[in-house]
Design an enzyme around this catalytic site. Structure first.
Site, short mmCIF file in Angstrom:
data_model
loop_
_atom_site.label_atom_id
_atom_site.label_comp_id
_atom_site.label_asym_id
_atom_site.label_seq_id
_atom_site.Cartn_x
_atom_site.Cartn_y
_atom_site.Cartn_z
N HIS A 51 0.84 -1.20 0.00
CA HIS A 51 0.00 0.00 0.00
C HIS A 51 0.88 1.25 0.00
O HIS A 51 2.09 1.16 0.15
CB HIS A 51 -1.00 -0.01 1.16
CG HIS A 51 -0.40 0.09 2.53
ND1 HIS A 51 0.42 -0.87 3.08
CD2 HIS A 51 -0.48 1.08 3.48
CE1 HIS A 51 0.79 -0.50 4.30
NE2 HIS A 51 0.26 0.68 4.56
N HIS A 53 1.46 3.93 1.92
CA HIS A 53 2.03 4.69 3.05
C HIS A 53 3.56 4.76 2.97
O HIS A 53 4.22 3.79 2.60
CB HIS A 53 1.60 4.07 4.39
CG HIS A 53 0.19 4.41 4.75
ND1 HIS A 53 -0.57 3.66 5.61
CD2 HIS A 53 -0.62 5.42 4.33
CE1 HIS A 53 -1.77 4.21 5.74
NE2 HIS A 53 -1.83 5.27 4.97
N ASP A 55 5.93 4.64 5.06
CA ASP A 55 6.80 3.70 5.80
C ASP A 55 6.89 2.34 5.11
O ASP A 55 7.60 1.45 5.55
CB ASP A 55 6.34 3.56 7.27
CG ASP A 55 4.94 3.01 7.43
OD1 ASP A 55 4.02 3.47 6.72
OD2 ASP A 55 4.75 2.11 8.27
N HIS A 56 6.17 2.20 3.97
CA HIS A 56 6.24 0.97 3.17
C HIS A 56 6.81 1.25 1.77
O HIS A 56 7.07 0.32 1.02
CB HIS A 56 4.85 0.33 3.04
CG HIS A 56 4.27 -0.02 4.39
ND1 HIS A 56 4.14 -1.32 4.82
CD2 HIS A 56 3.84 0.77 5.40
CE1 HIS A 56 3.64 -1.31 6.05
NE2 HIS A 56 3.44 -0.06 6.42
N HIS A 105 -7.58 -0.31 5.45
CA HIS A 105 -6.49 0.52 6.01
C HIS A 105 -6.20 1.65 5.02
O HIS A 105 -6.16 2.82 5.38
CB HIS A 105 -5.27 -0.36 6.23
CG HIS A 105 -4.05 0.36 6.71
ND1 HIS A 105 -3.96 0.92 7.96
CD2 HIS A 105 -2.86 0.61 6.10
CE1 HIS A 105 -2.77 1.50 8.09
NE2 HIS A 105 -2.08 1.32 6.99
N ASP A 126 -0.31 -3.67 6.34
CA ASP A 126 -0.93 -3.14 7.56
C ASP A 126 -2.42 -3.50 7.65
O ASP A 126 -3.20 -2.75 8.24
CB ASP A 126 -0.80 -1.60 7.59
CG ASP A 126 0.63 -1.14 7.82
OD1 ASP A 126 1.52 -2.00 8.04
OD2 ASP A 126 0.85 0.08 7.78
N HIS A 164 4.44 -4.63 10.62
CA HIS A 164 4.92 -4.00 11.86
C HIS A 164 5.04 -5.01 13.00
O HIS A 164 4.30 -6.01 13.04
CB HIS A 164 3.95 -2.91 12.33
CG HIS A 164 3.93 -1.69 11.46
ND1 HIS A 164 4.71 -0.59 11.70
CD2 HIS A 164 3.22 -1.41 10.34
CE1 HIS A 164 4.49 0.33 10.77
NE2 HIS A 164 3.57 -0.15 9.92
#
Ligand code: ZN
Ligand code: FE
Length: 252
Positions: A51, A53, A55-56, A105, A126, A164
């Site tokens: 996805h 975001h 942090d990915h 999400h 996530d 995570h």
């Protein structure tokens, strides 16, 4: 044979490193530096993304540039050069790999399932976490509930590699929702021990999640009763129970 190892990034992200004797792929590189380090001079053959975001995705641009490799994921992500389609099957490491569209999400969230012999490996970003689930940022509770249900329907021995290390906090919440669930209490003790040793709590399995993840257990009378104490109304259906649990966890 496929080797799958977590590369820790930021505070609690895992970038998953999939390797054979000849190939390296990674899932959700939020950061490029720890990936380059983990590769120890080997070539990167490709990147998978669940996805959009940061942090990915934050490391994708630099890695794609450095290794000139394919980036497979949702077409909402600019650096993706092989967009996925729901249900599509392709080969990774010569193994059948399928795409599941799992909004909630985020709206672009996908999962990848790699079938290695009789064993499946699930990369779910996530959406499904060990003993928990992601926050519902872009989709509806109904979408998230249905996405989680589609993952929960995978074979019980499917291994789960999520984005995570949230397992211990998730189990503390699970133990509050289901104080009498022995599987939760036992798993919490095991995970606490692993974390004290600095070891990851993953992968999980679908079987373990069905026993200990409250978000997959909204159909149980005991979980429903707890949701009623936390904002769900008395004729709440399963989605409304899920939504109440998720809101409760957001403020836990
Ligand atoms: Zn996310
Ligand atoms: Fe994340």
């Amino acid at each position: 044979m496929l080797t799958i190892k977590p590369i820790p990034a930021f505070n609690d992200n895992y970038i998953w490193h999939l390797s054979s004797t000849t190939e390296n792929w990674i899932v959700d590189p939020g950061d490029a530096a720890p990936v380059v380090e983990a590769l120890e001079g080997q070539h990167l053959d490709g990147i998978l993304v669940t996805h959009h975001h940061w942090d990915h995705t934050g490391g994708i641009g630099a890695l794609r540039e450095a290794y000139q490799c394919p980036v497979i994921g949702p077409d909402s992500i600019p650096d993706v050069n092989q967009a996925v389609v729901d249900g599509k099957v392709f080969e990774l490491f010569g193994l059948p790999t399928s795409v599941l569209v799992i909004p909630g999400h985020t709206l672009d969230h996908i999962a990848l399932v790699i079938q290695e012999g009789t064993r499946a490996h699930l990369f779910c970003g996530d959406t499904l976490f060990a003993a928990g689930c992601g926050r519902v940022f872009e989709g509806t509770s109904a979408q998230m509930h249905s996405s989680l249900a589609s993952l929960a329907a995978l074979p019980a021995d499917t291994l789960i590699y999520c984005g995570h290390e949230y397992t211990e906090a998730n189990l503390n919440f699970a133990a509050t929702v289901e104080p009498n669930n022995l599987a939760v209490t036992q798993r919490l003790a095991e995970v606490q021990k692993l974390r004290q040793q600095g070891k990851p709590s993953l992968p999980s399995s679908i079987a373990q999640e069905l026993e200990t993840n409250p978000f997959l257990r909204c159909n149980l009378a005991s979980v429903r009763a707890q949701a009623l104490h936390h904002g769900a109304d008395k004729d709440a259906d399963e989605v409304a129970v899920f939504a109440a649990l998720r809101r409760w966890k957001d403020n836990f």
